[in-house]
Design a protein around this motif. Sequence first.
Motif, PDB file in Angstrom:
ATOM      1  N   ARG A   1       5.023  -9.148   6.054  1.00 54.14           N
ATOM      2  CA  ARG A   1       4.363 -10.401   5.683  1.00 54.14           C
ATOM      3  C   ARG A   1       2.871 -10.187   5.469  1.00 54.14           C
ATOM      4  O   ARG A   1       2.229 -10.882   4.684  1.00 54.14           O
ATOM      5  N   THR A   2       2.282  -9.231   6.193  1.00 53.79           N
ATOM      6  CA  THR A   2       0.873  -8.883   6.033  1.00 53.79           C
ATOM      7  C   THR A   2       0.760  -7.406   5.686  1.00 53.79           C
ATOM      8  O   THR A   2       1.725  -6.660   5.761  1.00 53.79           O
ATOM      9  N   GLY A   3      -0.430  -6.980   5.321  1.00 52.75           N
ATOM     10  CA  GLY A   3      -0.668  -5.571   5.022  1.00 52.75           C
ATOM     11  C   GLY A   3      -0.167  -5.125   3.663  1.00 52.75           C
ATOM     12  O   GLY A   3       0.116  -3.943   3.452  1.00 52.75           O
ATOM     13  N   ARG A   4      -0.078  -6.066   2.709  1.00 52.83           N
ATOM     14  CA  ARG A   4       0.453  -5.724   1.392  1.00 52.83           C
ATOM     15  C   ARG A   4      -0.396  -4.658   0.701  1.00 52.83           C
ATOM     16  O   ARG A   4       0.144  -3.737   0.079  1.00 52.83           O
ATOM     17  N   ALA A   5      -1.726  -4.770   0.822  1.00 55.95           N
ATOM     18  CA  ALA A   5      -2.606  -3.800   0.160  1.00 55.95           C
ATOM     19  C   ALA A   5      -2.377  -2.393   0.713  1.00 55.95           C
ATOM     20  O   ALA A   5      -2.352  -1.411  -0.046  1.00 55.95           O
ATOM     21  N   GLU A   6      -2.199  -2.284   2.027  1.00 55.22           N
ATOM     22  CA  GLU A   6      -1.950  -0.977   2.634  1.00 55.22           C
ATOM     23  C   GLU A   6      -0.628  -0.393   2.147  1.00 55.22           C
ATOM     24  O   GLU A   6      -0.536   0.805   1.837  1.00 55.22           O
ATOM     25  N   VAL A   7       0.404  -1.239   2.075  1.00 57.50           N
ATOM     26  CA  VAL A   7       1.705  -0.778   1.592  1.00 57.50           C
ATOM     27  C   VAL A   7       1.578  -0.267   0.164  1.00 57.50           C
ATOM     28  O   VAL A   7       2.114   0.802  -0.175  1.00 57.50           O
ATOM     29  N   GLU A   8       0.870  -0.995  -0.688  1.00 58.70           N
ATOM     30  CA  GLU A   8       0.736  -0.575  -2.086  1.00 58.70           C
ATOM     31  C   GLU A   8      -0.017   0.738  -2.198  1.00 58.70           C
ATOM     32  O   GLU A   8       0.375   1.616  -2.977  1.00 58.70           O
ATOM     33  N   ARG A   9      -1.092   0.902  -1.433  1.00 65.58           N
ATOM     34  CA  ARG A   9      -1.852   2.164  -1.472  1.00 65.58           C
ATOM     35  C   ARG A   9      -0.968   3.335  -1.026  1.00 65.58           C
ATOM     36  O   ARG A   9      -0.963   4.402  -1.660  1.00 65.58           O
ATOM     37  N   THR A  10      -0.223   3.131   0.043  1.00 63.21           N
ATOM     38  CA  THR A  10       0.628   4.209   0.573  1.00 63.21           C
ATOM     39  C   THR A  10       1.739   4.544  -0.402  1.00 63.21           C
ATOM     40  O   THR A  10       2.059   5.725  -0.622  1.00 63.21           O
ATOM     41  N   LEU A  11       2.354   3.529  -0.992  1.00 62.26           N
ATOM     42  CA  LEU A  11       3.419   3.765  -1.965  1.00 62.26           C
ATOM     43  C   LEU A  11       2.902   4.511  -3.185  1.00 62.26           C
ATOM     44  O   LEU A  11       3.541   5.454  -3.664  1.00 62.26           O
ATOM     45  N   ARG A  12       1.762   4.081  -3.716  1.00 63.02           N
ATOM     46  CA  ARG A  12       1.203   4.754  -4.901  1.00 63.02           C
ATOM     47  C   ARG A  12       0.894   6.210  -4.602  1.00 63.02           C
ATOM     48  O   ARG A  12       1.162   7.099  -5.421  1.00 63.02           O
ATOM     49  N   ALA A  13       0.314   6.467  -3.432  1.00 61.09           N
ATOM     50  CA  ALA A  13      -0.037   7.842  -3.071  1.00 61.09           C
ATOM     51  C   ALA A  13       1.211   8.697  -2.943  1.00 61.09           C
ATOM     52  O   ALA A  13       1.262   9.843  -3.419  1.00 61.09           O
ATOM     53  N   CYS A  14       2.247   8.167  -2.293  1.00 62.45           N
ATOM     54  CA  CYS A  14       3.503   8.911  -2.148  1.00 62.45           C
ATOM     55  C   CYS A  14       4.137   9.154  -3.511  1.00 62.45           C
ATOM     56  O   CYS A  14       4.596  10.268  -3.805  1.00 62.45           O
ATOM     57  N   ALA A  15       4.170   8.128  -4.365  1.00 64.35           N
ATOM     58  CA  ALA A  15       4.752   8.278  -5.701  1.00 64.35           C
ATOM     59  C   ALA A  15       4.006   9.327  -6.510  1.00 64.35           C
ATOM     60  O   ALA A  15       4.612  10.102  -7.257  1.00 64.35           O
ATOM     61  N   SER A  16       2.689   9.371  -6.364  1.00 58.71           N
ATOM     62  CA  SER A  16       1.890  10.368  -7.083  1.00 58.71           C
ATOM     63  C   SER A  16       2.233  11.781  -6.630  1.00 58.71           C
ATOM     64  O   SER A  16       2.397  12.700  -7.454  1.00 58.71           O
ATOM     65  N   ARG A  17       2.370  11.976  -5.322  1.00 57.81           N
ATOM     66  CA  ARG A  17       2.706  13.311  -4.816  1.00 57.81           C
ATOM     67  C   ARG A  17       4.113  13.719  -5.236  1.00 57.81           C
ATOM     68  O   ARG A  17       4.344  14.875  -5.628  1.00 57.81           O
ATOM     69  N   VAL A  18       5.065  12.785  -5.149  1.00 60.62           N
ATOM     70  CA  VAL A  18       6.437  13.096  -5.575  1.00 60.62           C
ATOM     71  C   VAL A  18       6.460  13.427  -7.065  1.00 60.62           C
ATOM     72  O   VAL A  18       7.172  14.346  -7.498  1.00 60.62           O
ATOM     73  N   SER A  19       5.684  12.693  -7.857  1.00 56.26           N
ATOM     74  CA  SER A  19       5.593  12.989  -9.294  1.00 56.26           C
ATOM     75  C   SER A  19       5.127  14.419  -9.522  1.00 56.26           C
ATOM     76  O   SER A  19       5.678  15.139 -10.367  1.00 56.26           O
ATOM     77  N   ARG A  20       4.125  14.856  -8.758  1.00 60.05           N
ATOM     78  CA  ARG A  20       3.613  16.224  -8.920  1.00 60.05           C
ATOM     79  C   ARG A  20       4.676  17.250  -8.560  1.00 60.05           C
ATOM     80  O   ARG A  20       4.787  18.289  -9.211  1.00 60.05           O
ATOM     81  N   HIS A  21       5.459  16.971  -7.526  1.00 57.45           N
ATOM     82  CA  HIS A  21       6.531  17.901  -7.145  1.00 57.45           C
ATOM     83  C   HIS A  21       7.546  18.046  -8.283  1.00 57.45           C
ATOM     84  O   HIS A  21       7.985  19.159  -8.611  1.00 57.45           O
ATOM     85  N   PHE A  22       7.941  16.941  -8.893  1.00 54.95           N
ATOM     86  CA  PHE A  22       8.913  17.003  -9.986  1.00 54.95           C
ATOM     87  C   PHE A  22       8.323  17.701 -11.212  1.00 54.95           C
ATOM     88  O   PHE A  22       9.021  18.435 -11.917  1.00 54.95           O
ATOM     89  N   ARG A  23       7.044  17.476 -11.481  1.00 52.92           N
ATOM     90  CA  ARG A  23       6.403  18.154 -12.619  1.00 52.92           C
ATOM     91  C   ARG A  23       6.350  19.655 -12.401  1.00 52.92           C
ATOM     92  O   ARG A  23       6.602  20.443 -13.321  1.00 52.92           O
ATOM     93  N   ALA A  24       6.024  20.069 -11.173  1.00 53.28           N
ATOM     94  CA  ALA A  24       5.977  21.503 -10.865  1.00 53.28           C
ATOM     95  C   ALA A  24       7.362  22.122 -11.021  1.00 53.28           C
ATOM     96  O   ALA A  24       7.496  23.229 -11.544  1.00 53.28           O
TER      97      ALA A  24
END
Length: 267
Positions: free
Chosen positions: A239-262
Amino acid sequence: MSGLDAPAAPARDASRPGSAARTLEILEAVASAGGATAREIADRTGLPVPTVYRLVRELIDGDYLVHIRERKRFELGYKLHALGVSLHEQIGVSREVRAEITGLHDELGAAAYLALHRGSQIVVVLTADSPAHPRLQPLAFGFHEAAHATALGKILLAGMDDEQRLRHLDPEPMPRFAPGTITTHAELFDQLATVADRGVAWEYGEFQAGATCAAAAVRAASGSLLGSVAISAPEERLRTGRAEVERTLRACASRVSRHFRARAQRH
């Protein structure tokens, strides 16, 4: 195959699905029950018992089922394991990617998922959860339903134009899974515009009442959509902390993207 004597099969009912579809029904029935007798398979699938015996014989001959004689039950065969291993190799979920999804679960205190998009299907290929933070049911390996009602699905739909979306979606009213499910195209398309702009999709009690989910896109070097990472938790937890969730999700998605690209560069 001895021990599987069955009554003669009746003439084929033309209204029944083809042999391949019926064979898959049997495999799914055995898998969901953790093993089943011929009668139990017939009850679960609606197939006549003689048909079950005939198709089970073929599956045993191909090592897709095994017959546990002392229990008069059928269980999954070893060939299915080989197929599963092959699928995982094609999907390419590496140790590093698994660690990222587990880390997402630990960091946000929520069930975490990796979904890959295969054509127009969304397939959840990895889940990290725990008794304290269980996954949504039926979000498990192979889930690919309800695009309009899940954050994972909205990531896929946000990358489509209106014509593509309409081909992918059910006619209005779209199926309702929970009280919050969006059932009109116009309301969904308005939300998808926000998803495309922010790069994160949310759903609040749309797939399951009382549950909230969020997802972010995983992309190839070209920018094309590979899949998404997501979390789910009870509504009150997010219910709270939406901004933190979005930052964490984006960062994780970015790292996973790099793994798949490699991985793509190595192959």
